[in-house]
Design a protein around this motif. Structure first.
Motif, PDB file in Angstrom:
ATOM      1  N   ARG A  31       0.884  -1.291   0.065  1.00  0.00           N
ATOM      2  CA  ARG A  31      -0.052  -0.117  -0.024  1.00  0.00           C
ATOM      3  C   ARG A  31       0.934   1.465   0.186  1.00  0.00           C
ATOM      4  NH1 ARG A  31      -1.263  -3.559   3.370  1.00  0.00           N
ATOM      5  NH2 ARG A  31      -3.265  -4.641   2.911  1.00  0.00           N
ATOM      6  N   VAL A  32       0.471   2.090  -0.664  1.00  0.00           N
ATOM      7  CA  VAL A  32       1.250   3.433  -0.807  1.00  0.00           C
ATOM      8  C   VAL A  32       0.033   4.516  -0.178  1.00  0.00           C
ATOM      9  CG1 VAL A  32       2.414   5.137  -2.117  1.00  0.00           C
ATOM     10  CG2 VAL A  32       2.552   2.722  -2.673  1.00  0.00           C
ATOM     11  N   LEU A  33       0.521   5.136   0.658  1.00  0.00           N
ATOM     12  CA  LEU A  33      -0.304   6.526   1.145  1.00  0.00           C
ATOM     13  C   LEU A  33       0.550   7.897   0.436  1.00  0.00           C
ATOM     14  CD1 LEU A  33      -2.357   7.806   2.897  1.00  0.00           C
ATOM     15  CD2 LEU A  33      -0.663   7.671   4.804  1.00  0.00           C
ATOM     16  N   VAL A  34      -0.499   8.514  -0.280  1.00  0.00           N
ATOM     17  CA  VAL A  34      -0.017   9.845  -0.835  1.00  0.00           C
ATOM     18  C   VAL A  34      -0.698  10.864   0.007  1.00  0.00           C
ATOM     19  CG1 VAL A  34       0.205  11.216  -2.747  1.00  0.00           C
ATOM     20  CG2 VAL A  34       0.323   8.646  -3.180  1.00  0.00           C
ATOM     21  N   THR A  35       0.266  11.715   0.679  1.00  0.00           N
ATOM     22  CA  THR A  35      -0.565  12.782   1.811  1.00  0.00           C
ATOM     23  C   THR A  35       0.297  13.968   1.903  1.00  0.00           C
ATOM     24  OG1 THR A  35      -1.100  12.990   3.959  1.00  0.00           O
ATOM     25  CG2 THR A  35       0.846  11.512   3.667  1.00  0.00           C
ATOM     26  N   PRO A  36      -0.364  14.980   2.065  1.00  0.00           N
ATOM     27  CA  PRO A  36       0.347  16.329   2.212  1.00  0.00           C
ATOM     28  C   PRO A  36       1.483  16.278   3.478  1.00  0.00           C
ATOM     29  CG  PRO A  36      -2.042  16.779   1.952  1.00  0.00           C
ATOM     30  CD  PRO A  36      -1.762  15.292   1.971  1.00  0.00           C
ATOM     31  N   GLN A  37       0.880  15.708   4.410  1.00  0.00           N
ATOM     32  CA  GLN A  37       1.976  15.576   5.477  1.00  0.00           C
ATOM     33  C   GLN A  37       1.572  14.397   6.293  1.00  0.00           C
ATOM     34  OE1 GLN A  37       1.766  19.265   7.566  1.00  0.00           O
ATOM     35  NE2 GLN A  37      -0.559  19.510   7.687  1.00  0.00           N
ATOM     36  N   LEU A  38       2.448  13.726   7.136  1.00  0.00           N
ATOM     37  CA  LEU A  38       2.197  12.517   7.727  1.00  0.00           C
ATOM     38  C   LEU A  38       2.172  12.714   9.275  1.00  0.00           C
ATOM     39  CD1 LEU A  38       1.547   9.398   7.602  1.00  0.00           C
ATOM     40  CD2 LEU A  38       4.208   9.239   8.148  1.00  0.00           C
ATOM     41  N   THR A  39       0.894  12.316   9.672  1.00  0.00           N
ATOM     42  CA  THR A  39       1.001  12.875  11.388  1.00  0.00           C
ATOM     43  C   THR A  39       1.147  11.718  12.066  1.00  0.00           C
ATOM     44  OG1 THR A  39      -1.521  12.737  10.920  1.00  0.00           O
ATOM     45  CG2 THR A  39      -0.232  15.020  10.829  1.00  0.00           C
ATOM     46  N   ALA A  40       0.745  10.532  11.625  1.00  0.00           N
ATOM     47  CA  ALA A  40       0.812   9.242  12.326  1.00  0.00           C
ATOM     48  C   ALA A  40       1.001   8.032  11.149  1.00  0.00           C
ATOM     49  CB  ALA A  40      -0.387   8.890  12.924  1.00  0.00           C
ATOM     50  N   PRO A  41       1.954   6.943  11.708  1.00  0.00           N
ATOM     51  CA  PRO A  41       2.234   5.886  11.046  1.00  0.00           C
ATOM     52  C   PRO A  41       0.799   5.134  10.464  1.00  0.00           C
ATOM     53  CG  PRO A  41       3.047   5.615  13.222  1.00  0.00           C
ATOM     54  CD  PRO A  41       2.240   6.881  13.242  1.00  0.00           C
ATOM     55  N   PRO A  42       1.107   4.680   8.926  1.00  0.00           N
ATOM     56  CA  PRO A  42      -0.029   3.881   8.588  1.00  0.00           C
ATOM     57  C   PRO A  42      -0.328   2.892   9.208  1.00  0.00           C
ATOM     58  CG  PRO A  42       1.701   4.667   6.923  1.00  0.00           C
ATOM     59  CD  PRO A  42       2.315   4.906   8.161  1.00  0.00           C
ATOM     60  N   ALA A  43      -1.937   2.490   9.360  1.00  0.00           N
ATOM     61  CA  ALA A  43      -2.040   1.568  10.291  1.00  0.00           C
ATOM     62  C   ALA A  43      -2.024  -0.026   9.452  1.00  0.00           C
ATOM     63  CB  ALA A  43      -3.756   1.667  10.590  1.00  0.00           C
ATOM     64  N   ALA A  44      -2.144   0.190   8.270  1.00  0.00           N
ATOM     65  CA  ALA A  44      -2.045  -1.194   7.365  1.00  0.00           C
ATOM     66  C   ALA A  44      -0.410  -1.473   7.535  1.00  0.00           C
ATOM     67  CB  ALA A  44      -2.628  -1.084   6.231  1.00  0.00           C
ATOM     68  N   PRO A  45      -0.196  -2.597   7.348  1.00  0.00           N
ATOM     69  CA  PRO A  45       1.296  -3.285   7.253  1.00  0.00           C
ATOM     70  C   PRO A  45       1.408  -3.278   5.800  1.00  0.00           C
ATOM     71  CG  PRO A  45      -0.479  -5.395   7.260  1.00  0.00           C
ATOM     72  CD  PRO A  45      -1.207  -3.975   7.577  1.00  0.00           C
ATOM     73  N   ASP A  46       3.041  -3.514   5.641  1.00  0.00           N
ATOM     74  CA  ASP A  46       3.535  -3.348   4.262  1.00  0.00           C
ATOM     75  C   ASP A  46       3.157  -1.973   3.504  1.00  0.00           C
ATOM     76  OD1 ASP A  46       4.598  -5.930   4.371  1.00  0.00           O
ATOM     77  OD2 ASP A  46       3.029  -6.797   3.869  1.00  0.00           O
ATOM     78  N   SER A  47       3.051  -0.921   4.287  1.00  0.00           N
ATOM     79  CA  SER A  47       2.744   0.279   3.663  1.00  0.00           C
ATOM     80  C   SER A  47       4.102   1.159   3.559  1.00  0.00           C
ATOM     81  CB  SER A  47       1.956   1.103   4.676  1.00  0.00           C
ATOM     82  OG  SER A  47       0.708   0.449   4.666  1.00  0.00           O
TER      83      SER A  47
END
Length: 337
Positions: A31-47
């Motif tokens: 999974r790839v999370l595209v975000t303006p700014q990250l505030t917490a680790p992604p919940a899903a594994p292998d991200s």
């Protein structure tokens, strides 16, 4: 399963300056999370995360987890979550953040507010054939050789190099005191200007010679629409208040009832020099946020300013990034679109 390195190569097709900010190229990705700014680790594994905003602050000397950002960075490391950082190419390219924001509000005939000053460099080095692949891979991993949607772009030409090792030398081939004629390959590639130190370091680490011969040449700009911000026309003209409402922002300088036909946009944060550049060419500046000094300059210049927030100003471009990253593989891409 694709790796972080695979996703990075795809990402560099639209932003040659994108690079790994945190993590390893070899980490598998689902999974790839595209975000303006990250505030917490992604919940899903292998991200993994793609963002224009660094997690590790500039100048950070340690990951002291008593502070919020180092604590977030350390948690990402513990969870093996890589972060790829979008660079100046994401902001300044014709399809980057500024251009996408201009398109989102309907600007026509848009041109850079401040033309790009960074012109790529050409790196030339000379490599023994046995080391050619390793050196090429090292340069590519450091960010060299990206042209448009292609990576690993090089030119290679075979030739003969000469050298005479002096006393104390430890030559890769040949003997001290004897002129050596060595089969070599002239290897050329392009390097974004800001990555030259990193690419040269990668070259020196991967090249087998004791003394590495290389040249870095400046190139000449041949046009294009890159640069900071955009300025263009709204057709038909609009009231400042109406544009602010439709963009999800607020008027922070100027008159809401004023009419704007020439509009400038700056994704992210607008500085005082950007406002000065807009003041003579537009009636309105739309941006993520403006510094206090920038707002002061706008007030003196009579320029209206609309703020939409950092995240909102990045959303149009990040939606394009997410769309580009979606491919035939099984990777799930989560973006702001």
């Amino acid at each position: 399963m694709p790796t972080v390195g695979d996703i990075l190569l795809r990402l560099q097709g639209i932003d040659p300056t994108a690079h790994i900010h945190l993590g390893s190229r070899a980490t598998p990705v689902a999974r790839v999370l595209v975000t303006p700014q990250l505030t917490a680790p992604p919940a899903a594994p292998d991200s993994m995360v793609v963002s224009p905003r660094p997690v590790i602050p500039l100048g950070c000397a340690s990951l002291n987890e008593d502070a919020p950002l180092p604590r977030l960075a350390a948690e990402l490391v513990r969870r093996s979550v890589a972060v790829c950082l979008l660079g100046s190419g994401f902001l300044e390219s014709p399809e980057g953040a500024h251009g996408a924001l201009a398109d989102a509000i309907g600007l026509v005939n848009a041109v850079p507010l401040v033309p790009a000053a960074s012109i790529p460099r050409k790196l030339v080095t000379f490599v023994p054939p046995a080391a050619l692949q390793a050196v090429t891979e090292a340069l590519a991993a450091a960010g060299a050789g990206v042209i448009g949607r292609y990576s690993h772009c090089t030119f290679r030409g075979a030739g003969t190099g000469t050298y005479l090792p002096l006393e104390g030398a430890e030559p890769y081939a040949g003997e001290v005191g004897r002129l050596e004629e060595a089969e070599e390959v002239r290897l050329e590639t392009v390097v974004p200007a800001h990555l030259v130190p990193r690419v040269v370091s990668a070259l020196l680490a991967a090249h087998p010679y004791e003394e590495v011969a290389y040249d870095v040449y400046p190139l000449v700009a041949t046009g294009g629409a890159g640069g900071v911000g955009r300025v263009g026309e709204l057709k038909p003209p609009r009231f400042v208040a109406d544009l602010a409402r439709d963009a999800g922002g607020s008027v922070v300088a100027g008159q809401p009832a004023a009419t704007a036909e020439r509009v400038a946009v700056v994704a992210g944060a607008a500085t005082a020099p950007m406002v000065e550049a807009a003041a003579g060419r537009a009636q309105l500046l739309l941006t993520g946020r403006a510094s206090d000094q920038a707002l002061y300059v706008a007030a003196v210049a009579g320029l209206s300013v609309v703020e939409v927030g950092y995240d909102m100003s990045m959303r149009p471009a990040l939606a394009r990034v997410a769309k580009h990253l979606r491919g035939p593989d099984a990777v799930e891409v989560i973006g702001p679109d």
